[in-house]
Motif scaffolding. Structure first.
Motif, PDB file in Angstrom:
ATOM      1  N   PRO A 189     -17.793 -14.094   1.010  1.00 12.69           N
ATOM      2  CA  PRO A 189     -17.045 -15.180   0.367  1.00 12.69           C
ATOM      3  C   PRO A 189     -16.589 -16.231   1.382  1.00 12.69           C
ATOM      4  O   PRO A 189     -16.149 -15.896   2.487  1.00 12.69           O
ATOM      5  CB  PRO A 189     -15.845 -14.448  -0.245  1.00 12.69           C
ATOM      6  N   ALA A 190     -16.696 -17.483   0.993  1.00 13.83           N
ATOM      7  CA  ALA A 190     -16.372 -18.580   1.907  1.00 13.83           C
ATOM      8  C   ALA A 190     -15.317 -19.493   1.303  1.00 13.83           C
ATOM      9  O   ALA A 190     -15.222 -19.663   0.089  1.00 13.83           O
ATOM     10  CB  ALA A 190     -17.626 -19.380   2.228  1.00 13.83           C
ATOM     11  N   LEU A 191     -14.536 -20.080   2.179  1.00 14.58           N
ATOM     12  CA  LEU A 191     -13.682 -21.204   1.825  1.00 14.58           C
ATOM     13  C   LEU A 191     -14.390 -22.444   2.347  1.00 14.58           C
ATOM     14  O   LEU A 191     -14.728 -22.522   3.538  1.00 14.58           O
ATOM     15  CB  LEU A 191     -12.303 -21.063   2.467  1.00 14.58           C
ATOM     16  N   VAL A 192     -14.641 -23.403   1.471  1.00 16.51           N
ATOM     17  CA  VAL A 192     -15.318 -24.651   1.846  1.00 16.51           C
ATOM     18  C   VAL A 192     -14.290 -25.773   1.836  1.00 16.51           C
ATOM     19  O   VAL A 192     -13.555 -25.942   0.856  1.00 16.51           O
ATOM     20  CB  VAL A 192     -16.475 -24.974   0.879  1.00 16.51           C
ATOM     21  N   SER A 193     -14.198 -26.514   2.932  1.00 17.52           N
ATOM     22  CA  SER A 193     -13.251 -27.623   3.037  1.00 17.52           C
ATOM     23  C   SER A 193     -13.998 -28.902   3.366  1.00 17.52           C
ATOM     24  O   SER A 193     -14.679 -28.992   4.389  1.00 17.52           O
ATOM     25  CB  SER A 193     -12.201 -27.330   4.119  1.00 17.52           C
ATOM     26  N   VAL A 194     -13.873 -29.880   2.483  1.00 12.60           N
ATOM     27  CA  VAL A 194     -14.609 -31.141   2.615  1.00 12.60           C
ATOM     28  C   VAL A 194     -13.676 -32.298   2.275  1.00 12.60           C
ATOM     29  O   VAL A 194     -12.900 -32.211   1.314  1.00 12.60           O
ATOM     30  CB  VAL A 194     -15.826 -31.163   1.658  1.00 12.60           C
ATOM     31  N   MET A 195     -13.743 -33.376   3.025  1.00 11.95           N
ATOM     32  CA  MET A 195     -12.939 -34.550   2.695  1.00 11.95           C
ATOM     33  C   MET A 195     -13.596 -35.343   1.559  1.00 11.95           C
ATOM     34  O   MET A 195     -14.818 -35.414   1.454  1.00 11.95           O
ATOM     35  CB  MET A 195     -12.731 -35.440   3.920  1.00 11.95           C
ATOM     36  N   ALA A 196     -12.768 -35.914   0.707  1.00 12.53           N
ATOM     37  CA  ALA A 196     -13.279 -36.708  -0.409  1.00 12.53           C
ATOM     38  C   ALA A 196     -13.955 -37.973   0.098  1.00 12.53           C
ATOM     39  O   ALA A 196     -15.029 -38.355  -0.384  1.00 12.53           O
ATOM     40  CB  ALA A 196     -12.150 -37.063  -1.366  1.00 12.53           C
ATOM     41  N   ASN A 230     -14.455 -40.347   3.910  1.00 15.19           N
ATOM     42  CA  ASN A 230     -14.247 -40.311   5.353  1.00 15.19           C
ATOM     43  C   ASN A 230     -13.278 -41.385   5.813  1.00 15.19           C
ATOM     44  O   ASN A 230     -13.359 -42.538   5.393  1.00 15.19           O
ATOM     45  CB  ASN A 230     -15.582 -40.460   6.089  1.00 15.19           C
ATOM     46  N   ASN A 231     -12.376 -41.003   6.692  1.00 13.05           N
ATOM     47  CA  ASN A 231     -11.361 -41.923   7.183  1.00 13.05           C
ATOM     48  C   ASN A 231     -11.933 -43.008   8.086  1.00 13.05           C
ATOM     49  O   ASN A 231     -11.363 -44.093   8.202  1.00 13.05           O
ATOM     50  CB  ASN A 231     -10.264 -41.157   7.930  1.00 13.05           C
ATOM     51  N   GLU A 232     -13.076 -42.763   8.718  1.00 12.46           N
ATOM     52  CA  GLU A 232     -13.661 -43.752   9.629  1.00 12.46           C
ATOM     53  C   GLU A 232     -14.652 -44.670   8.923  1.00 12.46           C
ATOM     54  O   GLU A 232     -14.606 -45.890   9.097  1.00 12.46           O
ATOM     55  CB  GLU A 232     -14.337 -43.046  10.804  1.00 12.46           C
ATOM     56  N   THR A 233     -15.550 -44.099   8.151  1.00 14.45           N
ATOM     57  CA  THR A 233     -16.614 -44.899   7.520  1.00 14.45           C
ATOM     58  C   THR A 233     -16.340 -45.217   6.062  1.00 14.45           C
ATOM     59  O   THR A 233     -16.959 -46.116   5.496  1.00 14.45           O
ATOM     60  CB  THR A 233     -17.957 -44.153   7.590  1.00 14.45           C
ATOM     61  N   GLY A 234     -15.461 -44.459   5.419  1.00 15.52           N
ATOM     62  CA  GLY A 234     -15.202 -44.645   3.994  1.00 15.52           C
ATOM     63  C   GLY A 234     -16.223 -43.980   3.092  1.00 15.52           C
ATOM     64  O   GLY A 234     -16.118 -44.074   1.864  1.00 15.52           O
ATOM     65  N   VAL A 235     -17.215 -43.297   3.650  1.00 11.10           N
ATOM     66  CA  VAL A 235     -18.272 -42.682   2.846  1.00 11.10           C
ATOM     67  C   VAL A 235     -17.681 -41.585   1.956  1.00 11.10           C
ATOM     68  O   VAL A 235     -16.913 -40.740   2.410  1.00 11.10           O
ATOM     69  CB  VAL A 235     -19.382 -42.106   3.746  1.00 11.10           C
ATOM     70  N   ILE A 236     -18.056 -41.621   0.675  1.00 10.72           N
ATOM     71  CA  ILE A 236     -17.537 -40.700  -0.337  1.00 10.72           C
ATOM     72  C   ILE A 236     -18.509 -39.534  -0.515  1.00 10.72           C
ATOM     73  O   ILE A 236     -19.718 -39.735  -0.619  1.00 10.72           O
ATOM     74  CB  ILE A 236     -17.330 -41.442  -1.672  1.00 10.72           C
ATOM     75  N   GLN A 237     -17.958 -38.320  -0.557  1.00  7.31           N
ATOM     76  CA  GLN A 237     -18.793 -37.130  -0.705  1.00  7.31           C
ATOM     77  C   GLN A 237     -19.015 -36.796  -2.191  1.00  7.31           C
ATOM     78  O   GLN A 237     -18.153 -37.097  -3.030  1.00  7.31           O
ATOM     79  CB  GLN A 237     -18.152 -35.933  -0.008  1.00  7.31           C
ATOM     80  N   PRO A 238     -20.134 -36.155  -2.527  1.00  2.25           N
ATOM     81  CA  PRO A 238     -20.422 -35.762  -3.921  1.00  2.25           C
ATOM     82  C   PRO A 238     -19.635 -34.506  -4.289  1.00  2.25           C
ATOM     83  O   PRO A 238     -20.183 -33.396  -4.364  1.00  2.25           O
ATOM     84  CB  PRO A 238     -21.930 -35.508  -3.897  1.00  2.25           C
ATOM     85  N   LEU A 239     -18.359 -34.666  -4.541  1.00  2.00           N
ATOM     86  CA  LEU A 239     -17.467 -33.514  -4.684  1.00  2.00           C
ATOM     87  C   LEU A 239     -17.805 -32.633  -5.875  1.00  2.00           C
ATOM     88  O   LEU A 239     -17.697 -31.398  -5.794  1.00  2.00           O
ATOM     89  CB  LEU A 239     -16.020 -33.998  -4.776  1.00  2.00           C
ATOM     90  N   ALA A 240     -18.179 -33.229  -6.998  1.00  2.00           N
ATOM     91  CA  ALA A 240     -18.502 -32.417  -8.176  1.00  2.00           C
ATOM     92  C   ALA A 240     -19.695 -31.510  -7.896  1.00  2.00           C
ATOM     93  O   ALA A 240     -19.708 -30.337  -8.300  1.00  2.00           O
ATOM     94  CB  ALA A 240     -18.775 -33.318  -9.374  1.00  2.00           C
ATOM     95  N   GLU A 241     -20.698 -32.038  -7.187  1.00  2.00           N
ATOM     96  CA  GLU A 241     -21.872 -31.229  -6.858  1.00  2.00           C
ATOM     97  C   GLU A 241     -21.516 -30.126  -5.862  1.00  2.00           C
ATOM     98  O   GLU A 241     -21.997 -28.992  -5.975  1.00  2.00           O
ATOM     99  CB  GLU A 241     -22.971 -32.122  -6.283  1.00  2.00           C
ATOM    100  N   ILE A 242     -20.675 -30.472  -4.899  1.00  2.00           N
ATOM    101  CA  ILE A 242     -20.249 -29.469  -3.924  1.00  2.00           C
ATOM    102  C   ILE A 242     -19.428 -28.384  -4.616  1.00  2.00           C
ATOM    103  O   ILE A 242     -19.642 -27.183  -4.418  1.00  2.00           O
ATOM    104  CB  ILE A 242     -19.434 -30.132  -2.793  1.00  2.00           C
ATOM    105  N   GLY A 243     -18.484 -28.809  -5.458  1.00  2.00           N
ATOM    106  CA  GLY A 243     -17.633 -27.861  -6.152  1.00  2.00           C
ATOM    107  C   GLY A 243     -18.418 -26.902  -7.023  1.00  2.00           C
ATOM    108  O   GLY A 243     -18.099 -25.702  -7.097  1.00  2.00           O
ATOM    109  N   ALA A 244     -19.457 -27.412  -7.692  1.00  2.00           N
ATOM    110  CA  ALA A 244     -20.276 -26.550  -8.550  1.00  2.00           C
ATOM    111  C   ALA A 244     -20.991 -25.494  -7.728  1.00  2.00           C
ATOM    112  O   ALA A 244     -21.092 -24.329  -8.136  1.00  2.00           O
ATOM    113  CB  ALA A 244     -21.287 -27.398  -9.317  1.00  2.00           C
TER     114      ALA A 244
END
Length: 389
Positions: A144-151, A153-167
């Motif tokens: 079992p893993a804990l996954v930690s991802v920023m929504a 990025n503070n430097e580039t502003g790039v947004i992560q695909p959170l719904a896909e990651i969460g699924a």
């Protein structure tokens, strides 16, 4: 006698100027005397401010009030979340590994309460987006893993695909934590839509006070073990007397978070104006992550031959506050780990500058900075500047 122009503040991702509603709420709170844990009238009035703010933050995130844990800031919230022991609805949960992206904030990269041998890094593509195939591989490799991802990025502003990651994390039976510090006030913050178990927030990124944050749980039934112990505050999840004034200010901003989101369209217009002007001045300018979905207020760029260290000093002397990346790494200008993970050449990465707009930014500010930047770039590398005929 001429009056000096006011300083130009374009570093909202580091900290946003205090919003009027936060200032008002904080000043009113400072007039009160009373420990929110006390049962007398003064204590109950202080407790009322804390709980009203908790309700406001919970409503902004679509959760119940009991799911909000106030902290001293996002770094503490992240460290609280990165726990090897969680209490779940059906009993204790013990994640064996921590998976983080290669572009995370230093407070996540440090691993929280995990040992270095338990931490694995998820690769990103050239625009700084998580490689989902690599996440799939890491999730399949162990327990079992804990996954930690920023929504975002503070430097580039790039947004992560959170719904896909969460699924993907949910399908693996793991836990999911999102550092939503830069997203709050700019994007809808929805831990349940992301299938996140917890998200971290910071007041001073949205116009509240510095030194105030929160860990927001999708459900109060699933929570990490306490980091600070010795008192029953925050439902025994974070010991220590609450910072009533800062919490009240955070709540005041949270109550008007919809208005903050409404600012996003104007911030996007200003960012686009800036980047168009930048390319007109310096045709060789590179905007990092520009092929990805980004925060509307953030532009991280580099002009070859214009070193960030010298450019920052020159901008500061001309009255403009900008950044070379994370404010938590201030004190020296080095190569960004975010740009390195994106595969950016080190020489170009050393030229990276970040401008981040916010609620105080105007079109006149953008025009003023473009004029200023043209002067700075021309002095540091005349060949980089496109001069008018």
């Amino acid at each position: 006698m001429t009056t000096a122009a006011p300083r130009l503040y374009l570093d909202h991702n580091a900290t946003a100027p205090l919003r009027p509603q936060a200032r008002t709420a904080m000043l009113e709170a400072l007039e009160l005397t009373g420990n929110p844990s006390s049962v007398h009238g003064d204590g109950r009035r202080a407790r009322g401010l804390v709980e009203a703010a908790r309700e406001a933050l919970a409503a902004a995130c679509g959760v119940k009030a009991r799911s909000v844990i106030f902290t001293s800031g996002a770094t503490e919230a992240n460290t609280l979340a990165l726990s090897q022991a969680w209490q779940g609805a059906d009993g204790p949960i013990y994640p064996e590994r921590l998976l983080i992206s290669a572009v995370e904030h230093p407070s996540v990269r440090s691993g929280g309460r995990f040992s270095p041998r338990q931490i694995r890094t998820i690769e990103v593509d050239a625009d700084g987006r998580i490689r989902l195939d690599h996440l799939d591989q890491l999730l399949s490799e162990g327990g079992p893993a804990l996954v930690s991802v920023m929504a975002a990025n503070n430097e580039t502003g790039v947004i992560q695909p959170l719904a896909e990651i969460g699924a993907r994390v949910a399908a693996s039976g793991g836990l999911f934590h999102v550092d939503a510090v830069q997203a709050a006030g700019r994007l809808p913050v929805a831990p349940k839509d992301w299938q996140a178990h917890a998200i971290s927030l910071s007041a001073h990124k949205v116009g509240g006070a510095q030194g105030m944050g929160a860990l927001v749980l999708a459900s109060s039934a699933v929570a990490p073990s306490a980091l600070l112990v010795g008192g029953g505050q925050e439902h025994h999840r974070r010991a220590g007397t609450e910072n009533v004034a800062a919490i009240a200010g955070f709540g005041a901003v949270a109550r008007e978070i919809a208005d903050c989101h409404a600012e996003s369209a104007e911030l996007l217009r200003l960012r686009n104006l800036f980047e168009q002007g930048l390319h007109h001045i310096c045709r060789s300018a590179v905007v990092f992550g520009d092929a990805a979905l980004r925060l509307p207020n953030t532009s991280c760029f580099a002009v070859p031959g214009v070193p960030a260290e010298l450019a920052l000093i020159a901008c500061d002397l001309k009255g403009a506050s900008v950044s070379s990346g994370s404010a938590c790494s201030s004190g020296k200008v080095g190569v960004s780990h975010v740009l390195a993970a994106m595969g950016v050449d080190e020489t170009l990465a050393r030229c990276a500058i970040r401008v981040s707009f916010g609620w105080t930014t105007t079109e006149a500010d953008v025009a003023r900075f473009l004029d200023l930047w043209g002067e700075v770039a021309s002095r540091l590398n005349p060949a980089a500047v496109q001069h008018a005929a």
